[in-house]
Every structure is written in structure tokens, then in C-alpha cells.
Design a protein around this motif. Sequence first.
Motif, PDB file in Angstrom:
ATOM      1  N   ILE A   1      85.546  58.946   6.969  1.00 17.06           N
ATOM      2  CA  ILE A   1      85.675  58.280   8.275  1.00 17.06           C
ATOM      3  C   ILE A   1      84.840  57.008   8.293  1.00 17.06           C
ATOM      4  O   ILE A   1      85.277  55.963   8.796  1.00 17.06           O
ATOM      5  N   VAL A   2      83.630  57.080   7.756  1.00 21.07           N
ATOM      6  CA  VAL A   2      82.759  55.898   7.692  1.00 21.07           C
ATOM      7  C   VAL A   2      83.410  54.806   6.860  1.00 21.07           C
ATOM      8  O   VAL A   2      83.340  53.616   7.197  1.00 21.07           O
ATOM      9  N   MET A   3      84.076  55.205   5.778  1.00 20.93           N
ATOM     10  CA  MET A   3      84.722  54.222   4.906  1.00 20.93           C
ATOM     11  C   MET A   3      85.874  53.511   5.607  1.00 20.93           C
ATOM     12  O   MET A   3      86.182  52.361   5.305  1.00 20.93           O
ATOM     13  N   ILE A   4      86.517  54.212   6.558  1.00 17.67           N
ATOM     14  CA  ILE A   4      87.631  53.621   7.294  1.00 17.67           C
ATOM     15  C   ILE A   4      87.129  52.727   8.425  1.00 17.67           C
ATOM     16  O   ILE A   4      87.665  51.641   8.675  1.00 17.67           O
ATOM     17  N   ILE A   5      86.071  53.170   9.096  1.00 20.90           N
ATOM     18  CA  ILE A   5      85.586  52.464  10.294  1.00 20.90           C
ATOM     19  C   ILE A   5      84.856  51.176   9.947  1.00 20.90           C
ATOM     20  O   ILE A   5      85.107  50.123  10.564  1.00 20.90           O
ATOM     21  N   LEU A   6      83.937  51.226   8.992  1.00 25.58           N
ATOM     22  CA  LEU A   6      83.113  50.052   8.691  1.00 25.58           C
ATOM     23  C   LEU A   6      83.947  48.928   8.086  1.00 25.58           C
ATOM     24  O   LEU A   6      84.884  49.193   7.314  1.00 25.58           O
ATOM     25  N   PRO A   7      83.637  47.690   8.418  1.00 27.90           N
ATOM     26  CA  PRO A   7      84.407  46.548   7.886  1.00 27.90           C
ATOM     27  C   PRO A   7      84.381  46.491   6.362  1.00 27.90           C
ATOM     28  O   PRO A   7      83.343  46.736   5.740  1.00 27.90           O
ATOM     29  N   LEU A   8      85.520  46.169   5.790  1.00 30.92           N
ATOM     30  CA  LEU A   8      85.639  46.117   4.339  1.00 30.92           C
ATOM     31  C   LEU A   8      84.752  45.026   3.748  1.00 30.92           C
ATOM     32  O   LEU A   8      84.279  45.141   2.612  1.00 30.92           O
TER      33      LEU A   8
END
Length: 301
Positions: free
Chosen positions: A54-61
Motif C-alpha cells: 500500500i505504501v508503494m502505491i500511495i507514495l509518489p514514484l
Amino acid sequence: MQTVRKRQGKDLHLKSAPGVSKENVPQKKKQRFHFDLWLCLTVQNWILDFGRPIVMIILPLEWFPLNKPSAGDYFHMAYNVITPFLMLKLIERSPRVLSRTAVYLCIITFVMGASIHLVGDSINHRLILSGYQLHLSVRENPIIKDLKPASLIDSFELLYYYDEHLGHLMWYIPFFIILFIYFTGCFSSGEEQKKVPLAGWLLLGPSALYYWYLVTEGQITELFLLTFVAMVAMVIFQHHKGLGPDSNGLFLFYSFGVTVLLVALWVAYLWNDPVLRNKYPGLIYVPEPWSYYTLHIKKSH
């Protein structure tokens, strides 16, 4: 006079003997509910394991380039250190002396398997950002099937094997063995110790829900059911000896029992899904939550 002195000497000798002293008589230690450890395990499981993708999806790339470790990778690294530490502390508090060799071998294998999964899962989530679809097999994925040379597809299938099969087995088999070893020491004859406190009942729901996620996403239904059956057999065996699970044993047993119910409801809900049925054609049909997400939730947004 000498006879009296001899008797007094014998009395003093008996009083000072270590076998007779009340202070040296071994007393049965009362087992308390390990709320601190169960709470830490539950919270870190939800944050570092479930919250990782979830953190990998939410935080800006832009914060975590694709050629560098992501926030989820750092969560996984923390999980690989904290979880074995907490499980060792759990074993230390067991009222029974448990096999150190078995525990150490399990912890070493656990860390190795979780580390293999860290690498595979890290690359897998970067593929998702590039269009990889979890509900499809490796060769059926649009971004994989047209790769040239074709041998590259074999490399991605090898990566999938390390991530979803070998890594999971080396991670979860020792994990459940340690929990079962701990459970075997959680039996008592004292009725006052065979009750789950209020704090335990409050943790039961989050704990069972996490195990549901672990079983379904990790595709370890057979391993989990085998562990639960072994726990039931242990309860029956100890019952014939007049013993029952203490508060910690009951908490673990009830958590697994609720997990079985949640997995059954999950399977019933997705029983007639044709796409997921195609991806999970085995005898035991248990779809992964993230496959459901990419198929039904991500597409609708």
C-alpha cells in the motif's frame, strides 16, 4: 548434655539443608498473557507486511526511482529483523523448555526465505507500476508475452518462482513451526490461567484478519490447515492428560480458528469468478487479495 547438643545440631542441619528449605522448593510459575508481544506482532504485521504494498502505491514514484529500493522494500527489511526477534522473545517466555536447535534452524530459514521474497517482491511491484497484471500468469501478461528474446520470459518465470513459491515456503514453514512449537508449551492445569483476558479478545480480530491475509496472499492454505489440525490434535492429546491451553495458547488457537472461517468466506465469495478460477486451477481454490484488487478494483478506477 552432649545428647541434647547432638539433637540441636541435627535440627539446625535439617533447617539449613537446601532440600528442606521452603525458599528452595520449586514453585510452579504462573503464566501471564503476553499482551506486549502479541500487540507488537499484530501491529508490525499490519504495518510492515500488509501495509508494504500500500505504501508503494500511495507514495509518489519520484521519491523512490524504479532502480532504487522503495518504501515497501524498507518496510520488508524492517519486518525481516523485527519479526524473528519478537518470535525469539515469545519462545523465551514459554513455560516449557523448548528445543533451541529447532528454533534456531527455523529462525535462520525464516530470515533467508523472507529475504528471497524481499528481492522478488520488490521487482514484482515495479512490474505492476509498468502494467503487470497480477490476476494473469507470467506468460499471459501483456508486458511480458512479447519480450524478445523469448528466453527472457523464462527468467521472469524464475523470478516468480523465487517470489511466490520458494520464498514463501522458506518464509512461512518455519514461521508456523515456531508458532506450533510455542503452542505445545502453552498448557496448564490451573483453571485461572485458561481464560483469555479482555486485551486478548480485543487483539483477536486484527490478529485473525492478518492471518487471513497471510494465508490467502501467501498461498499457504495447505500449510496453515496442517498447522491448525496439529494444534487441534495437541489440544485433544493434552486434554486426556488433564491439561488445557492457557491464555496465550487459547489466543493463538482462537485466532487460527477465526482465520479458517474467514478463508472459507473468502473462497465462497469468489467461488464462481471465471478469471480467478483460471489463474488458480488447483484442487484448493484460494485467490490472492491483490489479484482480486487488480482485477476488480483497480480496473474500476
